[in-house]
Design an enzyme around this catalytic site. Structure first.
Site, PDB file in Angstrom:
ATOM      1  N   LYS A  26       0.863  -1.185   0.000  1.00 15.55           N
ATOM      2  CA  LYS A  26       0.000   0.000   0.000  1.00 15.55           C
ATOM      3  C   LYS A  26       0.899   1.234   0.000  1.00 15.55           C
ATOM      4  O   LYS A  26       1.469   1.597   1.016  1.00 15.55           O
ATOM      5  CB  LYS A  26      -0.919   0.040   1.226  1.00 15.55           C
ATOM      6  CG  LYS A  26      -2.073   1.017   1.014  1.00 15.55           C
ATOM      7  CD  LYS A  26      -2.616   1.612   2.291  1.00 15.55           C
ATOM      8  CE  LYS A  26      -1.808   2.757   2.833  1.00 15.55           C
ATOM      9  NZ  LYS A  26      -1.657   3.929   1.950  1.00 15.55           N
TER      10      LYS A  26
ATOM     11  N   SER B 161       5.446   7.533   9.603  1.00 16.89           N
ATOM     12  CA  SER B 161       5.624   8.264  10.862  1.00 16.89           C
ATOM     13  C   SER B 161       5.563   7.327  12.075  1.00 16.89           C
ATOM     14  O   SER B 161       4.951   6.259  12.025  1.00 16.89           O
ATOM     15  CB  SER B 161       4.525   9.316  10.998  1.00 16.89           C
ATOM     16  OG  SER B 161       3.306   8.684  11.293  1.00 16.89           O
TER      17      SER B 161
ATOM     18  N   GLU C 147      10.211   1.232   9.788  1.00 15.66           N
ATOM     19  CA  GLU C 147      11.215   2.262   9.506  1.00 15.66           C
ATOM     20  C   GLU C 147      10.482   3.593   9.669  1.00 15.66           C
ATOM     21  O   GLU C 147       9.769   4.035   8.780  1.00 15.66           O
ATOM     22  CB  GLU C 147      11.733   2.044   8.071  1.00 15.66           C
ATOM     23  CG  GLU C 147      13.098   2.584   7.830  1.00 15.66           C
ATOM     24  CD  GLU C 147      13.031   3.989   7.332  1.00 15.66           C
ATOM     25  OE1 GLU C 147      12.977   4.897   8.196  1.00 15.66           O
ATOM     26  OE2 GLU C 147      13.014   4.201   6.122  1.00 15.66           O
TER      27      GLU C 147
ATOM     28  N   CYS D  20      13.882  10.521   5.593  1.00 14.76           N
ATOM     29  CA  CYS D  20      13.913  10.244   7.031  1.00 14.76           C
ATOM     30  C   CYS D  20      15.317  10.318   7.611  1.00 14.76           C
ATOM     31  O   CYS D  20      15.465  10.345   8.827  1.00 14.76           O
ATOM     32  CB  CYS D  20      13.296   8.871   7.289  1.00 14.76           C
ATOM     33  SG  CYS D  20      14.071   7.610   6.288  1.00 14.76           S
TER      34      CYS D  20
ATOM     35  N   GLU E  14      10.797  16.221  13.787  1.00 10.80           N
ATOM     36  CA  GLU E  14      11.477  16.216  12.484  1.00 10.80           C
ATOM     37  C   GLU E  14      10.774  17.206  11.547  1.00 10.80           C
ATOM     38  O   GLU E  14       9.548  17.155  11.401  1.00 10.80           O
ATOM     39  CB  GLU E  14      11.364  14.787  11.944  1.00 10.80           C
ATOM     40  CG  GLU E  14      12.124  14.513  10.695  1.00 10.80           C
ATOM     41  CD  GLU E  14      11.916  13.049  10.265  1.00 10.80           C
ATOM     42  OE1 GLU E  14      10.860  12.465  10.590  1.00 10.80           O
ATOM     43  OE2 GLU E  14      12.811  12.518   9.603  1.00 10.80           O
TER      44      GLU E  14
END
Ligand SMILES: O=CCCC(=O)O
Length: 325
Positions: free
Chosen positions: A19, A75, A96, A130, A226
């Protein structure tokens, strides 16, 4: 990023349901098309691109017993939801999730190389990866020099259409991303930071000018969240112990970078940074073969190097009756 997961899954003999994020379905669809052309049988790689029912799709993937493993990139809050749902069937999970990468420049660094690496690490993809540097800590002896050299380079960037030859940086993924960068800039400036370059969005667009902020205080939002955008946040430090404490003062730990020419310090700092991946005297660590992943709330497991383990189970078979003594 899909290939980093899918390559390992296929090599381990799995089929996959993917997805992709609603904003970026095309690379996953293109990958499936290329796989079909290459002879991969129907049903091996399956894509569910959807803007709707995203929660239901995630729930099905996590709770359906046919699925033996869930892997997620995104996230930390969404990762936690999926991890919770996958608990219902005790699936293998790898994650991750987000980072908040420190980028540390010690007085003994090669400043030219550190500036170049900060640009690579911070502004790759306009800051939307990231592993992008999020908090740039520079030791006091070289702070002014580093800040002015970085600002000069960033001021020369040209944002615009990626098809034009002199464009160096493109837009952000959506307007919410622009709003987040603006919020981080406004918050830092309200708390005393200085804008050296940029600092604002281009009206009615999803472009944010590449930005360098100086003297960003420890309590600025950017230090705990972040940014995922083209905002270099500079902060001065005095000692190694102080900067290690600042760098590790976060719930996440994906990538971390530092620059020093003292080999003792290189080993010491690499070990002390609470992250899954360290760049020592480099701002680029992503490669297909490295074990990619984080610690703390940045994730579980590794992709790339060692990544196939995430799709396999260890089975013990003890043979008896072989006539051996
Ligand atoms: O956004 C996460 C992955 C970035 C990379 O592969 O360098």
């Amino acid at each position: 990023m899909i290939t980093r997961k899918l390559g390992a899954a296929l090599a381990a003999g799995c089929t996959a349901v993917i997805k992709p994020p609603p904003e970026t379905p095309f690379s996953a669809l293109a990958l499936a098309e290329l796989a079909t052309r290459a002879g991969v049988p129907d049903g091996v790689i399956n894509i569910v691109p959807t803007l709707k029912n995203v929660v239901e799709v995630g729930k099905e993937m996590c709770e359906n017993k046919i699925i033996k493993k869930v892997t997620f990139t995104g996230s930390t809050p969404v990762a936690k939801l999926l991890y919770g749902m996958a608990a219902s069937t005790l699936k293998k999970v790898s994650i991750e999730a987000g980072g908040n990468a420190p980028f540390i420049v010690f007085d003994d660094a090669n400043v030219d190389e550190a500036v170049e690496a900060a640009i690579v690490s911070k502004f790759r993809g306009s800051g939307q990866t990231c592993v992008c540097a999020n908090r740039i800590y520079v030791q006091s002896g070289i702070y002014a020099d580093f800040a002015s050299r970085l600002a000069e380079k960033v001021a020369a960037f040209k944002v615009g259409n990626g098809l034009e030859e002199d464009t160096t940086h493109g837009p952000l993924i959506h307007i919410r991303a622009v709003e987040k960068v603006a919020r981080h800039v406004d918050d830092a400036v309200a708390k005393g930071a200085q804008i050296l370059v940029g600092g604002k969005a281009i009206p009615n667009s999803s472009f944010f000018l590449p930005t360098v902020l100086s003297d960003v205080p420890a309590n600025a939002q950017i230090n705990s969240e972040e940014t995922f955008g083209p905002l270099a946040s500079l902060c001065k430090f005095e000692t190694e112990d102080e900067v290690i404490e600042l760098a590790n003062n976060t719930d996440v730990g994906l990538a971390g970078y530092f620059f020093s020419r003292d080999v003792g310090r290189v080993w010491r700092v690499a070990e002390r940074l609470e992250v899954g991946m360290v760049g020592a005297n480099t701002g680029a660590l992503s490669q297909a073969s490295i074990p990619f992943g984080g610690v703390k709330e940045s994730g579980i497991g590794r992709e790339g190097g060692h990544g196939i383990e995430e799709y396999m189970n260890t089975k013990l078979i003890v043979f008896g009756g072989l006539g051996l003594r």
